[in-house]
Write an enzyme that holds these catalytic residues in place. Structure first.
Site, mmCIF file in Angstrom:
data_model
loop_
_atom_site.group_PDB
_atom_site.id
_atom_site.type_symbol
_atom_site.label_atom_id
_atom_site.label_comp_id
_atom_site.label_asym_id
_atom_site.label_seq_id
_atom_site.Cartn_x
_atom_site.Cartn_y
_atom_site.Cartn_z
ATOM 1 N N HIS A 392 -21.234 -13.423 -3.228
ATOM 2 C CA HIS A 392 -21.350 -14.269 -4.516
ATOM 3 C C HIS A 392 -22.213 -15.373 -4.264
ATOM 4 C CE1 HIS A 392 -19.682 -15.818 -8.209
ATOM 5 N NE2 HIS A 392 -19.849 -17.079 -7.558
ATOM 6 N N GLU A 393 -22.061 -16.218 -3.187
ATOM 7 C CA GLU A 393 -22.741 -17.447 -2.938
ATOM 8 C C GLU A 393 -24.183 -17.099 -2.612
ATOM 9 O OE1 GLU A 393 -21.695 -20.152 -4.185
ATOM 10 O OE2 GLU A 393 -19.501 -19.548 -4.021
ATOM 11 N N HIS A 396 -26.293 -16.887 -5.716
ATOM 12 C CA HIS A 396 -26.892 -18.118 -6.069
ATOM 13 C C HIS A 396 -27.946 -18.561 -5.258
ATOM 14 C CE1 HIS A 396 -23.471 -18.956 -8.815
ATOM 15 N NE2 HIS A 396 -22.466 -19.048 -7.853
ATOM 16 N N HIS A 399 -31.064 -16.685 -6.080
ATOM 17 C CA HIS A 399 -31.590 -17.093 -7.402
ATOM 18 C C HIS A 399 -32.239 -18.375 -7.197
ATOM 19 C CE1 HIS A 399 -30.097 -17.370 -12.034
ATOM 20 N NE2 HIS A 399 -31.503 -17.409 -11.665
#
Length: 603
Positions: A392-393, A396, A399
């Site tokens: 998940h991180e 980020h 991105h």
């Protein structure tokens, strides 16, 4: 890392901490950069009252602003990361405080910029920014013009800038209270005859315990301590909402929700549609809680029963390094450039891996234009959910990496609305990879139940949070003060609505509504729900599609702040103005529940 003893920051090995040298190589270098901000700000002030002189003057000013804000972002980012890693480190706290003061001083000094640019004839300004010289600033100006109805006078903008630090008092006090003052006061939990410390971080570990007595001990001790501070916590949250209402009224928005969504051109209908769509799909959620009660074999389903994995026979132990390798394989549909860069970063300085005393609980990714996109974790090898947190991180951070490397500074920063798409996209690919590569029926059931819980937590739970925020702000906007009793009553009603008749709550279960850190970033949590809805749609589109679908997704990652989020997601292949992605996500949840029943041979 063991839950028996929480190490100090100094006891954590260096290769398990993030390496902040990509921002500053030392605190002394940071000090020197901090000193540069005031003279850089003064350089910008030379253009005050002159911005309409010519396109050349405006361009020179924009370049000076860019240089100043880039330096300020870098200085604050470094200090903030130092502070988040150890909130009891007085040096880091001092650095973060001084960086914030410098940021406020810079903002107040430069408060003339937006109002003054607004005074330039709009047709003339639009002509200027179409020239090649303004390529790096065109989007910045366009977005500034979007705010024109709500930009105040120079004097008023300066006053709002000057109160920025005091506006953070509620959030800062909440963080200090829950992460520092309270964190050593929860006591211990007896697990297998051993007393283990109960903290903000270990609480989630205990909630996953298959020993119901352990869960009950942890839950009741945890919320009893929160209830001791209920009036302080309620006052802090009320202060945060009152600050939002003040800002909304000062600028002339119709509501705090509109004020929050306006900057990203997200219609308020997106927020309301999310809540309405989830309400229509609550029967599937209630059916899941019936299933959970049945599988756990309990007479009454309690609030401390909702996080424990449903398949008791499966035990997991995944080292951090193994988690990174699983991410590499699972994310392979995105190509080796993506996976090589991500995994290299995760292993070599991007991540602060394990819990230490004073460290912020939970996890986050934080990047700026200079340096690596850093990740704070509190990784536990015996909790497979932490593998999903790494993915998940990592979403980020990648991105952020693509945004930085494909946009100028003045328009590189993407919105949180988009960020939660990139992160939950990665989680979905990890789930599909693990499910596909297991032949063990118990593991399949374990993964399905865990994924159901993840979608529940991200879609249904965050929507419940979003509804609570909306109600709290609506009360104040209509003249009703937020008391402890009102906040608890409102939250309890939502608990009962979302969990249904199968759930039996404790007297203080509604204290949960006063312990959510994200509530201090108002109207943030709904983006998790919209994010997973978009991510599930895009993950399916990319994995079932070809090169075009993958490139569409990378176009989204590379957009940064160059487009508004609804537009960038349309380019990726999903329309968030429609309820279709949210309904599809709810359908996916219901489908997983049915597949779980089949795997367990249940009717």
């Amino acid at each position: 890392m063991s839950t028996n003893k929480i190490p100090t920051r100094n006891e954590i090995p260096e290769n398990d901490k993030w390496n902040l040298s990509s921002i500053f190589k030392s605190n002394n270098e940071w000090e020197a950069a901090l000193k540069e901000i005031e003279p850089l700000t003064k350089e910008v002030l030379k253009y005050k009252g002159r911005l309409s002189e010519s396109s050349g003057t405006l361009l020179e000013c924009l370049k000076a602003i860019e240089k100043t804000e880039l330096k300020m972002e870098t200085v604050y980012h470094y200090a903030s990361l130092m502070h988040e890693a150890d909130e009891i480190d007085t040096i880091a706290s001092d650095m973060e405080g001084r960086a914030m003061m410098a940021y406020i001083n810079m903002n107040s000094s430069l408060s003339f910029i937006d109002p003054e640019i607004q005074t330039i004839d709009e047709s003339l300004l639009n002509a200027w920014i179409e020239t090649p010289d303004f390529a790096n600033y065109k989007i910045y100006i366009k977005k500034l013009l979007h705010f024109k109805p709500y930009i105040l006078s120079e004097k008023e903008e300066r006053l709002l800038s000057l109160q920025m630090q005091s506006a953070q008092t509620a959030e800062n006090a909440f963080s200090a209270l829950t992460n520092s003052d309270m964190n050593d006061t929860f006591g211990t939990v007896n697990e297998n005859g051993e007393e283990k410390p109960l903290t903000e971080t270990t609480w989630s570990v205990f909630m996953h315990s298959h020993d119901r007595n352990v869960r009950e001990q942890a839950y009741k001790k945890f919320y009893a301590k929160y209830e001791e501070h209920q009036h302080s916590l309620a006052a802090l949250y009320a202060g945060n909402v009152n600050q939002d209402v003040f800002s909304m009224k000062a600028r002339g928005y119709n509501s705090c929700l509109e004020a929050s969504l306006y900057s990203n051109k997200v219609p308020v209908s997106v927020y309301h549609n999310l809540i309405d769509c989830v309400h229509k799909n609550l029967p599937a959620l209630h059916e899941y809680y019936k299933l959970r009660k049945n599988l756990l074999g309990v007479d009454q389903l309690r609030h401390y029963d909702v996080y424990v994995p449903l398949v008791k026979s499966v035990k997991t132990e995944t080292s951090y390094e193994q988690a990174v390798e699983i991410c590499r394989k699972a994310l392979s549909p995105l190509g080796t450039e993506y996976t090589d860069r991500l995994c290299s970063g995760l292993l070599n300085g991007w991540a602060d891996k394990y819990e230490n005393k004073g460290k912020r609980s939970g996890a986050f990714s934080s990047g700026c234009y200079i340096g690596d996109p850093y990740i704070l974790l509190n990784y536990k090898s015996d909790n497979i959910r932490d593998l999903f947190t790494v993915a998940h991180e990592g979403g980020h951070s990648m991105h952020s990496w693509y945004s930085v490397h494909n946009n100028p500074f003045m328009c590189y920063d993407y919105t949180i609305f988009e960020a939660e798409v990139a992160s939950t996209f990665n989680e979905e690919l990890v789930f599909e990879y693990l499910l596909k590569n297991t032949t063990d029926n118990d593991m399949k059931a374990y993964l399905l139940s865990m994924r159901a819980d993840d979608i529940l937590a991200t879609l249904y739970r965050q929507t419940m949070f979003a509804e609570f925020e909306l109600k709290a702000h609506d009360f104040v906007e209509k003249g009703t003060p937020l008391t402890t009793e009102l906040l608890r009553k409102t939250y309890r009603e939502l608990l009962e609505l979302y969990f249904g008749e199968e759930m039996h709550f404790e007297e203080n279960s509604d204290m949960e509504g006063l312990r959510i850190p994200h509530f201090y970033s108002s109207f943030y949590v709904y983006k998790y729900a919209t994010g997973i809805s978009a991510a599930l749609a895009l993950a399916k589109r990319v994995t079932e599609g070809g090169e075009k679908e993958r490139e569409d997704y990378f176009s989204f990652l590379k957009s940064g702040g160059s487009r508004y989020p609804i537009e960038s997601l349309k380019i990726a292949g999903v329309n968030m103005e429609s309820t279709e992605p949210v309904q599809a996500a709810c359908d996916t949840f219901a489908k997983i529940i049915e597949e779980l029943k089949k795997t367990l041979n249940l009717k």
